[in-house]
Design an enzyme around this catalytic site. Structure first.
Site, short mmCIF file in Angstrom:
data_model
loop_
_atom_site.label_atom_id
_atom_site.label_comp_id
_atom_site.label_asym_id
_atom_site.label_seq_id
_atom_site.Cartn_x
_atom_site.Cartn_y
_atom_site.Cartn_z
N GLY A 175 -8.41 1.42 2.05
CA GLY A 175 -6.95 1.55 2.60
C GLY A 175 -5.88 0.77 2.27
O GLY A 175 -6.28 -0.22 1.44
N HIS A 176 -4.83 1.05 2.21
CA HIS A 176 -3.57 0.30 1.69
C HIS A 176 -3.51 -0.84 2.27
O HIS A 176 -3.77 -1.33 3.24
CB HIS A 176 -2.29 1.12 2.15
CG HIS A 176 -2.09 1.43 3.58
ND1 HIS A 176 -1.27 0.45 4.10
CD2 HIS A 176 -2.36 2.05 4.69
CE1 HIS A 176 -1.19 0.52 5.59
NE2 HIS A 176 -1.87 1.93 5.65
N ASP A 177 -2.98 -1.79 1.33
CA ASP A 177 -2.73 -3.14 1.60
C ASP A 177 -3.74 -4.00 2.32
O ASP A 177 -3.53 -4.98 2.78
CB ASP A 177 -1.55 -3.32 2.72
CG ASP A 177 -0.32 -2.57 2.29
OD1 ASP A 177 0.34 -3.39 1.56
OD2 ASP A 177 0.14 -1.49 2.77
N THR A 178 -5.04 -3.63 1.96
CA THR A 178 -6.01 -4.20 2.47
C THR A 178 -6.44 -5.21 1.27
O THR A 178 -6.27 -5.12 0.01
CB THR A 178 -7.57 -3.42 2.62
OG1 THR A 178 -7.18 -2.77 3.67
CG2 THR A 178 -8.62 -4.12 2.63
N CYS A 213 -4.52 -2.42 5.76
CA CYS A 213 -3.92 -3.73 6.16
C CYS A 213 -4.93 -4.63 6.74
O CYS A 213 -4.89 -5.49 7.61
CB CYS A 213 -2.84 -3.64 7.11
SG CYS A 213 -1.38 -2.80 6.52
#
Length: 314
Positions: free
Chosen positions: A220-223, A240
């Protein structure tokens, strides 16, 4: 997302129709969401529950829908709809760019790298030296790939974040936040077939040096995954999340968003992670527990019928 160069707050206020209060002569260096803000960043907030968190975060400038106390050196940009203002700024500095070629002219590809036919390389992509990009891979705009990286067929790097602004008092409840972040893959990483790695909403999704992915994995995003992690098939990681160096994640593990997994942790197959985990331990079960504890509990659960019979005198 960092701006190409610092941008005057007075220009931004005029651009989004905001009332500017506080440090009105300052300039912003980027725009970010609350999970990843840094000094010089703009952030938006549109709910009283998060006013204090945003105003007192590392962000220097806050797009907000209500006047509030301003810490020294910071500024507020007051607008009726902070979310729409954020979207306007994000799309201005990271606009949609159509692609007319499978390998776009603005992409930079290092010496010794090989791109198979039918792979797609988007605008402003950087690929390092000695990489192999297999057929039907898509590397979307602005993503960065290091040296000696291998990406197997069918994988998508830099798909949009699954991230929406939710309001139940409007006709369209879920409004998409534009994804202006990137995916950054460091050197010596291997990505299996059919994986998806979402770009950051406004920051970067990062895969650390030497990390290896099996097939059909979603990040997922920003991980942020650390160095030398090992991730088996069918793993799902929410946005995240921080996964530190040396973590091993076996097949079918599901990891919730906005949590941290410590260095050298091992997650056995089918584990479900709902909160932070300490490093240097092995986990199993859903919710995740230290594997030894979870296994002992399972043994006792299996003995319940026997114990019941004893209690009942059978």
């Amino acid at each position: 997302m960092q701006f190409p160069s610092p941008v005057s707050l007075q220009w931004i206020a005029e651009f989004i129709g905001a009332t500017l209060l506080g440090n009105v002569t300052a300039s912003a260096t980027g725009i970010n969401e609350i999970h990843n803000v840094e000094n010089g960043d703009l952030v938006f907030v549109d709910h009283p529950k998060y006013y204090s968190k945003c105003i007192n975060s590392a962000a220097s400038f806050i797009i907000i829908n209500k006047e509030a106390a301003i810490p020294e050196g910071k500024a507020l940009l007051i607008v009726e709809n902070p979310f729409e203002a954020y979207c306007k700024i994000a799309t201005h500095f990271r606009p949609f760019e159509a692609a007319s070629k499978t390998i776009n002219d603005t992409a930079v590809i290092g010496e010794g790298s090989f791109i198979y036919p039918t792979a797609f390389i988007g605008n402003h992509v950087s690929i390092g030296k000695n990489c192999i990009i297999y057929p039907n891979v898509s590397i979307m705009d602005h993503c960065i790939i290091g040296d000696n990286v291998m990406i197997q067929s069918g994988t998508v790097i830099g798909s949009d974040a699954f991230y929406y602004n939710t309001k139940k008092d409007r006709e369209v409840w879920y409004k998409k936040m534009p994804s202006c972040g990137r995916v950054v893959i460091e050197d010596d990483v291997e990505i299996g077939a059919g994986c998806t790695i979402d770009r950051g909403v406004s920051s970067d999704t990062k895969i650390g040096r030497g990390t290896k992915f099996d097939n059909i994995i979603h990040i997922g995003h920003d991980t942020v995954l650390g160095k030398n992690c090992l991730v088996a098939a069918n793993v799902v990681v929410g946005g995240c999340t921080i996964i530190k160096d040396g973590v091993t994640i076996w097949g079918g593990v599901i990891i919730n968003k906005t949590l941290t997994i410590g260095e050298n942790a091992v997650l056995l197959a089918r584990t479900g992670v709902g909160g932070d985990l300490e490093g240097n331990k092995t986990y199993w079960g859903a919710p995740a527990k230290e594997a030894g504890v979870a296994q002992r509990e399972l043994v006792w659960i299996k003995r319940i019928p026997e114990l019941w019979d004893k209690v009942m005198g059978k």
